[in-house]
Design an enzyme around this catalytic site. Structure first.
Site, short mmCIF file in Angstrom:
data_model
loop_
_atom_site.label_atom_id
_atom_site.label_comp_id
_atom_site.label_asym_id
_atom_site.label_seq_id
_atom_site.Cartn_x
_atom_site.Cartn_y
_atom_site.Cartn_z
N ASN A 1 0.83 -1.14 0.18
CA ASN A 1 0.13 0.01 -0.04
C ASN A 1 0.62 0.82 0.04
OD1 ASN A 1 -1.13 2.05 0.44
ND2 ASN A 1 -2.24 1.59 2.48
N LYS B 1 0.41 4.34 -0.01
CA LYS B 1 -0.57 5.94 0.15
C LYS B 1 -0.38 6.30 -0.54
CE LYS B 1 -0.14 3.21 5.45
NZ LYS B 1 -0.13 3.43 6.55
N HIS C 1 -9.73 0.75 4.87
CA HIS C 1 -7.97 1.15 5.60
C HIS C 1 -8.68 2.14 6.62
CE1 HIS C 1 -4.27 1.76 6.55
NE2 HIS C 1 -4.22 1.09 5.52
N GLU D 1 -5.44 -5.07 10.49
CA GLU D 1 -4.68 -4.21 10.53
C GLU D 1 -4.58 -3.51 11.92
OE1 GLU D 1 -4.27 -0.96 7.93
OE2 GLU D 1 -6.76 -0.54 8.44
N GLY E 1 2.72 2.53 11.21
CA GLY E 1 3.14 3.52 10.90
C GLY E 1 3.88 4.04 12.16
#
Length: 248
Positions: free
Chosen positions: A9, A11, A94, A166, A172
């Site tokens: 991903n 982003k 997400h 997730e 992150g």
């Protein structure tokens, strides 16, 4: 036997040149046909990346879509638009979409239904926050999100669905759920699928882990019984790191 699926991903990263540079670094190094690899790019580079992926083992994914066919939805992208340029997978629900763009279980459900109807393969994300985890609400949150996302979705539609656990607190942040913690929650997710759709479907649906996955922890995560892949964020932006995960 469930085929592992690793999805990168990107982003909101990579302009055209950067995107093509990254794809060109990894596309000829992905030889493991027993692992499915997807790159989920920003909308602006999907078409160019699609052309670069022709003849490779990489699949193309998007990061979001709207549930309507077309119309006055300024700034949105439809499932048909994604299909038109060769997109196969789409990430839905997400945590960053939920957190920053007010996505709810209801809107995720609409998107899941539309993706399935249009023969796109949804990667449906669910996961708890740090506050919810510390309050021992993980299973309650997971159950609510999963049942909400798949309300009204028939069993036969689950063939092309991928789930991604997730934990928001591990995205992150550099924090990662231990492989045992991830396995515990993903086993619970699989049990919920069994309750809703039966044992056969629960054993076929692939469930990824997402949350600070990197080359150094990929093998440990992927060795867990119920974990069928990874939804990779920052590490998918670096060719060497992403390849290290793919070749776990």
């Amino acid at each position: 036997m469930r085929k592992p699926i690793i999805a990168g991903n990107w982003k909101m990263n990579k302009v055209s040149k950067e995107a093509l540079d990254l794809v060109n670094q990894i596309k000829d190094e992905v030889h493991k046909t027993e692992v499915e690899v997807v790159v989920c790019c920003p909308f602006t580079v999907l078409s160019q990346v699609q052309k670069a992926l022709v003849g490779t083992n990489l699949k193309l994914g998007a990061q979001n879509m709207h549930w309507e066919e077309d119309g006055a939805y300024t700034g949105e992208i439809s499932a048909n638009m994604l299909k038109d340029i060769g997109v196969e997978y789409v990430i839905l629900g997400h945590s960053e979409r939920r957190q920053y763009f007010n996505e709810t279980d209801e809107t995720v459900n609409k998107k899941v239904k539309k993706a399935i109807k249009e023969n796109l393969k949804p990667i449906v994300c669910i996961g708890e926050s740090l506050e919810e985890r510390e309050a021992n609400q993980t299973f309650d949150v997971i159950k609510k999100q999963l049942l909400g996302a798949f309300e009204g979705v028939p069993a036969e539609a689950m063939d092309n669905v991928v789930l991604a656990y997730e934990p928001i607190w591990a995205i992150g942040t550099g924090k990662t759920a231990s492989s045992e913690e991830a396995q515990t929650v993903i086993a619970y997710i699989r049990s919920l699928i069994e309750e809703k759709y039966g044992v056969d479907i629960s054993e076929e649906v692939r469930i990824q882990y997402g949350g600070s996955v990197k080359a150094s922890n990929a093998t440990e995560i992927m060795n867990e019984t119920d974990i069928d892949g990874a939804l990779v964020g920052g590490a998918s932006l670096k060719a060497e790191e992403f390849l290290g995960i793919i070749n776990f």
